[in-house]
Design a protein around this motif. Structure first.
Motif, PDB file in Angstrom:
ATOM      1  N   SER A 184       0.831  -1.126  -0.094  1.00  0.00           N
ATOM      2  CA  SER A 184      -0.032  -0.129  -0.048  1.00  0.00           C
ATOM      3  C   SER A 184       0.744   1.414   0.090  1.00  0.00           C
ATOM      4  O   SER A 184       0.700   2.228   0.663  1.00  0.00           O
ATOM      5  CB  SER A 184      -1.037   0.043   1.044  1.00  0.00           C
ATOM      6  N   ARG A 185       1.906   1.154  -0.891  1.00  0.00           N
ATOM      7  CA  ARG A 185       2.859   2.202  -0.856  1.00  0.00           C
ATOM      8  C   ARG A 185       2.279   3.386  -1.541  1.00  0.00           C
ATOM      9  O   ARG A 185       1.546   3.501  -2.341  1.00  0.00           O
ATOM     10  CB  ARG A 185       4.125   2.035  -1.483  1.00  0.00           C
ATOM     11  N   LEU A 186       2.512   4.898  -1.108  1.00  0.00           N
ATOM     12  CA  LEU A 186       2.151   5.883  -1.536  1.00  0.00           C
ATOM     13  C   LEU A 186       3.482   6.993  -1.844  1.00  0.00           C
ATOM     14  O   LEU A 186       4.179   6.906  -1.267  1.00  0.00           O
ATOM     15  CB  LEU A 186       1.540   6.754  -0.399  1.00  0.00           C
ATOM     16  N   PHE A 187       3.224   7.176  -3.098  1.00  0.00           N
ATOM     17  CA  PHE A 187       4.225   8.218  -3.954  1.00  0.00           C
ATOM     18  C   PHE A 187       4.100   9.324  -3.857  1.00  0.00           C
ATOM     19  O   PHE A 187       2.796  10.062  -4.462  1.00  0.00           O
ATOM     20  CB  PHE A 187       4.717   7.632  -5.148  1.00  0.00           C
ATOM     21  N   THR A 188       4.768  10.272  -3.189  1.00  0.00           N
ATOM     22  CA  THR A 188       4.439  11.902  -3.346  1.00  0.00           C
ATOM     23  C   THR A 188       5.715  12.362  -4.367  1.00  0.00           C
ATOM     24  O   THR A 188       6.738  12.288  -4.331  1.00  0.00           O
ATOM     25  CB  THR A 188       4.666  12.552  -2.191  1.00  0.00           C
ATOM     26  N   MET A 189       5.042  12.953  -5.669  1.00  0.00           N
ATOM     27  CA  MET A 189       6.109  13.345  -6.663  1.00  0.00           C
ATOM     28  C   MET A 189       5.767  14.888  -6.593  1.00  0.00           C
ATOM     29  O   MET A 189       4.643  15.493  -6.372  1.00  0.00           O
ATOM     30  CB  MET A 189       5.623  12.827  -7.957  1.00  0.00           C
ATOM     31  N   SER A 190       7.077  15.632  -7.094  1.00  0.00           N
ATOM     32  CA  SER A 190       6.839  17.048  -7.284  1.00  0.00           C
ATOM     33  C   SER A 190       7.674  17.455  -8.698  1.00  0.00           C
ATOM     34  O   SER A 190       8.190  16.743  -9.168  1.00  0.00           O
ATOM     35  CB  SER A 190       7.286  17.924  -6.269  1.00  0.00           C
ATOM     36  N   ALA A 202       2.034  16.070  -5.810  1.00  0.00           N
ATOM     37  CA  ALA A 202       0.635  15.043  -5.812  1.00  0.00           C
ATOM     38  C   ALA A 202       0.980  13.871  -5.097  1.00  0.00           C
ATOM     39  O   ALA A 202       2.285  13.260  -5.399  1.00  0.00           O
ATOM     40  CB  ALA A 202       0.015  14.730  -7.074  1.00  0.00           C
ATOM     41  N   THR A 203      -0.098  13.133  -4.632  1.00  0.00           N
ATOM     42  CA  THR A 203       0.449  11.929  -4.054  1.00  0.00           C
ATOM     43  C   THR A 203      -0.532  10.528  -4.565  1.00  0.00           C
ATOM     44  O   THR A 203      -1.643  11.128  -4.943  1.00  0.00           O
ATOM     45  CB  THR A 203       0.077  11.901  -2.734  1.00  0.00           C
ATOM     46  N   ALA A 204       0.048   9.530  -4.950  1.00  0.00           N
ATOM     47  CA  ALA A 204      -0.820   8.446  -5.488  1.00  0.00           C
ATOM     48  C   ALA A 204      -0.066   7.242  -5.275  1.00  0.00           C
ATOM     49  O   ALA A 204       0.992   7.048  -4.651  1.00  0.00           O
ATOM     50  CB  ALA A 204      -1.057   8.707  -7.102  1.00  0.00           C
ATOM     51  N   SER A 205      -0.794   5.816  -5.599  1.00  0.00           N
ATOM     52  CA  SER A 205      -0.346   4.676  -5.462  1.00  0.00           C
ATOM     53  C   SER A 205       0.919   4.283  -6.232  1.00  0.00           C
ATOM     54  O   SER A 205       1.305   2.978  -5.948  1.00  0.00           O
ATOM     55  CB  SER A 205      -1.451   3.630  -5.409  1.00  0.00           C
ATOM     56  N   SER A 206       1.195   4.993  -7.444  1.00  0.00           N
ATOM     57  CA  SER A 206       2.548   4.837  -8.018  1.00  0.00           C
ATOM     58  C   SER A 206       2.998   5.863  -8.564  1.00  0.00           C
ATOM     59  O   SER A 206       2.204   6.906  -8.577  1.00  0.00           O
ATOM     60  CB  SER A 206       2.092   3.804  -9.416  1.00  0.00           C
ATOM     61  N   ARG A 207       4.297   5.945  -8.898  1.00  0.00           N
ATOM     62  CA  ARG A 207       5.007   7.049  -9.333  1.00  0.00           C
ATOM     63  C   ARG A 207       4.407   7.650 -10.444  1.00  0.00           C
ATOM     64  O   ARG A 207       4.211   8.785 -10.711  1.00  0.00           O
ATOM     65  CB  ARG A 207       6.511   6.705  -9.579  1.00  0.00           C
ATOM     66  N   ARG A 208       3.932   6.455 -11.650  1.00  0.00           N
ATOM     67  CA  ARG A 208       3.482   6.945 -12.832  1.00  0.00           C
ATOM     68  C   ARG A 208       2.400   7.891 -12.493  1.00  0.00           C
ATOM     69  O   ARG A 208       1.808   8.940 -12.935  1.00  0.00           O
ATOM     70  CB  ARG A 208       3.131   5.937 -13.693  1.00  0.00           C
ATOM     71  N   ALA A 210       1.355   9.613  -9.694  1.00  0.00           N
ATOM     72  CA  ALA A 210       1.412  10.745  -9.110  1.00  0.00           C
ATOM     73  C   ALA A 210       2.177  11.541 -10.129  1.00  0.00           C
ATOM     74  O   ALA A 210       1.787  13.105 -10.207  1.00  0.00           O
ATOM     75  CB  ALA A 210       2.439  10.577  -7.882  1.00  0.00           C
ATOM     76  N   GLU A 211       2.823  11.284 -11.021  1.00  0.00           N
ATOM     77  CA  GLU A 211       3.377  12.230 -12.160  1.00  0.00           C
ATOM     78  C   GLU A 211       2.290  12.848 -12.937  1.00  0.00           C
ATOM     79  O   GLU A 211       2.306  14.051 -13.319  1.00  0.00           O
ATOM     80  CB  GLU A 211       4.705  11.611 -13.001  1.00  0.00           C
ATOM     81  N   GLN A 212       1.355  11.922 -13.308  1.00  0.00           N
ATOM     82  CA  GLN A 212       0.475  12.476 -13.990  1.00  0.00           C
ATOM     83  C   GLN A 212      -0.494  13.383 -13.212  1.00  0.00           C
ATOM     84  O   GLN A 212      -0.858  14.582 -13.797  1.00  0.00           O
ATOM     85  CB  GLN A 212      -0.738  11.332 -14.474  1.00  0.00           C
ATOM     86  N   LEU A 213      -0.550  13.086 -12.066  1.00  0.00           N
ATOM     87  CA  LEU A 213      -1.384  14.278 -11.193  1.00  0.00           C
ATOM     88  C   LEU A 213      -0.739  15.422 -11.083  1.00  0.00           C
ATOM     89  O   LEU A 213      -1.414  16.444 -11.223  1.00  0.00           O
ATOM     90  CB  LEU A 213      -1.739  13.597  -9.858  1.00  0.00           C
ATOM     91  N   VAL A 214       0.366  15.484 -10.979  1.00  0.00           N
ATOM     92  CA  VAL A 214       1.359  16.638 -10.867  1.00  0.00           C
ATOM     93  C   VAL A 214       1.384  17.492 -12.111  1.00  0.00           C
ATOM     94  O   VAL A 214       1.058  18.658 -12.104  1.00  0.00           O
ATOM     95  CB  VAL A 214       2.733  16.357 -10.595  1.00  0.00           C
ATOM     96  N   ALA A 215       1.527  16.735 -13.313  1.00  0.00           N
ATOM     97  CA  ALA A 215       1.101  17.165 -14.780  1.00  0.00           C
ATOM     98  C   ALA A 215       0.049  17.854 -14.854  1.00  0.00           C
ATOM     99  O   ALA A 215      -0.046  19.153 -15.483  1.00  0.00           O
ATOM    100  CB  ALA A 215       1.469  16.404 -15.964  1.00  0.00           C
ATOM    101  N   GLU A 216      -1.160  17.154 -14.307  1.00  0.00           N
ATOM    102  CA  GLU A 216      -2.455  18.068 -14.608  1.00  0.00           C
ATOM    103  C   GLU A 216      -2.478  19.154 -13.881  1.00  0.00           C
ATOM    104  O   GLU A 216      -3.265  20.035 -14.594  1.00  0.00           O
ATOM    105  CB  GLU A 216      -3.709  16.966 -13.892  1.00  0.00           C
ATOM    106  N   LYS A 217      -2.128  19.250 -12.565  1.00  0.00           N
ATOM    107  CA  LYS A 217      -2.192  20.432 -12.054  1.00  0.00           C
ATOM    108  C   LYS A 217      -1.171  21.636 -12.518  1.00  0.00           C
ATOM    109  O   LYS A 217      -2.070  22.544 -12.582  1.00  0.00           O
ATOM    110  CB  LYS A 217      -1.554  20.245 -10.464  1.00  0.00           C
ATOM    111  N   LEU A 218      -0.306  21.045 -13.232  1.00  0.00           N
ATOM    112  CA  LEU A 218       0.539  22.235 -13.859  1.00  0.00           C
ATOM    113  C   LEU A 218      -0.073  22.587 -15.135  1.00  0.00           C
ATOM    114  O   LEU A 218       0.073  23.766 -15.451  1.00  0.00           O
ATOM    115  CB  LEU A 218       1.870  21.612 -14.229  1.00  0.00           C
ATOM    116  N   VAL A 219      -0.583  21.722 -15.917  1.00  0.00           N
ATOM    117  CA  VAL A 219      -1.343  22.166 -16.886  1.00  0.00           C
ATOM    118  C   VAL A 219      -2.433  23.096 -16.761  1.00  0.00           C
ATOM    119  O   VAL A 219      -2.541  24.056 -17.233  1.00  0.00           O
ATOM    120  CB  VAL A 219      -1.658  20.993 -17.802  1.00  0.00           C
ATOM    121  N   LYS A 220      -3.171  22.861 -15.629  1.00  0.00           N
ATOM    122  CA  LYS A 220      -4.356  23.788 -15.312  1.00  0.00           C
ATOM    123  C   LYS A 220      -3.882  24.807 -14.932  1.00  0.00           C
ATOM    124  O   LYS A 220      -4.523  26.003 -15.286  1.00  0.00           O
ATOM    125  CB  LYS A 220      -5.054  23.125 -14.083  1.00  0.00           C
ATOM    126  N   LYS A 221      -2.698  25.057 -14.291  1.00  0.00           N
ATOM    127  CA  LYS A 221      -2.116  26.626 -13.591  1.00  0.00           C
ATOM    128  C   LYS A 221      -1.636  27.249 -14.862  1.00  0.00           C
ATOM    129  O   LYS A 221      -1.750  28.435 -15.295  1.00  0.00           O
ATOM    130  CB  LYS A 221      -0.927  26.377 -12.910  1.00  0.00           C
TER     131      LYS A 221
END
Lengths: 225, 225
Positions: A184-190, A202-208, A210-221
């Motif tokens: 149940s590992r959690l990865f926080t990527m920036s 962002a934090t998610a259950s895989s690096r991949r 979490a990276e997508q979530l980070v990218a989504e936030k940045l795209v929105k910004k």
């Protein structure tokens, strides 16, 4: 009400008890002060809740981060516009002359907003159960084929393209921390985009993921820049 | 379940049919994989919808921009933390040893998230009507004294202070456009913060409100920097 309201309601698989709600939901703000913006406000929240509740039940093992990721995909403007097209809402929109001329009935944002307004109208008309039925009917297959591995529409690629188009260096993702045990590992990527002085995490259950979530936030910004 | 569950449920003015939901809602992720994060995901959406529906009915003449502004005030983390304190949730939180030691039961974010998780639990336990009753009981006076003129917690001041603390120039708000007739005019304001290359824009029924919305957006962005 539009003269072809019967056919439209057949396509929506929903009959309004109060047909004025249907008319209001189709009325873009360009056609006057009696428009669908309030219904859209309500419908956005109603949709968010219907989808959240559906995903919560559908994926009893999923973590919050994954549920959020899938929800944001399901309710994104493009998805809603696609549903509007499937329901053939375009010709039913009530637009002011300017929007009519400039092709407002084909515009993604207007189409997607109308789907939300319709759900707000259904909620007022017959409540949450009716909304849930509409969501099932309208979103249909796309909801029922969702899996936790449903690829996110690729935000990392979008971010990379945005930067490349402006001659900026590519984004670098960093692991901020990992938590939890193996199963149940959690990865926080920036990721920090120096060129525009923006950072996201962002934090998610895989690096991949979490990276997508980070990218989504940045795209929105970046969309707001 | 916590030994003092009865007193807690008295304070919540809600009796859980399934007391395990109450325990889960109080379980911070620091205490293990069986935690309240999924309930918080659900509760956030449930709360958003309950408040949206309340505001929609309460202010039949309000524009979408004003409804959004009031909603974001009502559901902001600080407001939720305040409710958690009123309900005296702090001592009931189930925290891991680290969070316990570092005062997690007093932290705004943990308290606010727990209120959301509780609403998610109530929704699963007895549905939307029960959620709406809890929202009325918990938010109580603060909901019923809301007016369209309720001053937003002053985001413009917060933004100004943030910039001053960093020796940056003060923000300048610009009118992007005005729309509509005299009695229903809409103002779109924008503000660009050169120092951090951030811009935001918002529309509301007065310049002052639009400026506050712009400032709120910028403050949120700055929080992520």
């Amino acid at each position: 009400m539009a003269s072809n309201a019967k056919q439209l309601q057949d396509r929506l698989q929903y009959q309004f008890s109060d047909p004025q709600l249907l008319t209001l939901a189709l009325s873009h703000r360009s056609c006057g002060s009696n428009n669908n913006e309030r219904l859209e406000f309500l419908g956005d929240a109603v949709l968010g809740m219907a989808i959240s509740s559906f995903l919560f039940q559908r994926f009893p093992e999923a973590r919050e981060g994954d549920l959020s990721r899938i929800r944001s995909q399901v309710v994104r403007a493009e998805s809603l516009a696609e549903i509007a097209r499937k329901l053939d809402l375009g010709p039913e929109l009530l637009l002011g002359p300017g929007e009519m001329k400039s092709g407002g009935h084909r515009r993604d944002s207007i189409l997607g907003d109308t789907v939300e307004a319709l759900l707000g109208a259904v909620f007022l008309d017959q409540g949450l159960v009716a909304v849930e039925a509409c969501v099932q009917n309208w979103f249909g297959a796309s909801l029922n084929t969702l899996t936790l591995d449903t690829p996110v529409k690729d935000a990392k690629t979008a971010l990379q393209e945005w930067l490349q188009a402006r001659g900026k260096p590519l984004p670098e993702y960093r692991v901020v921390k990992t938590e939890g045990e193996d199963h149940s590992r959690l990865f926080t990527m920036s990721c920090k985009i120096d060129a525009v002085d923006e950072t996201a995490e962002a934090t998610a259950s895989s690096r991949r993921k979490a990276e997508q979530l980070v990218a989504e936030k940045l795209v929105k910004k970046l969309e707001n820049i």
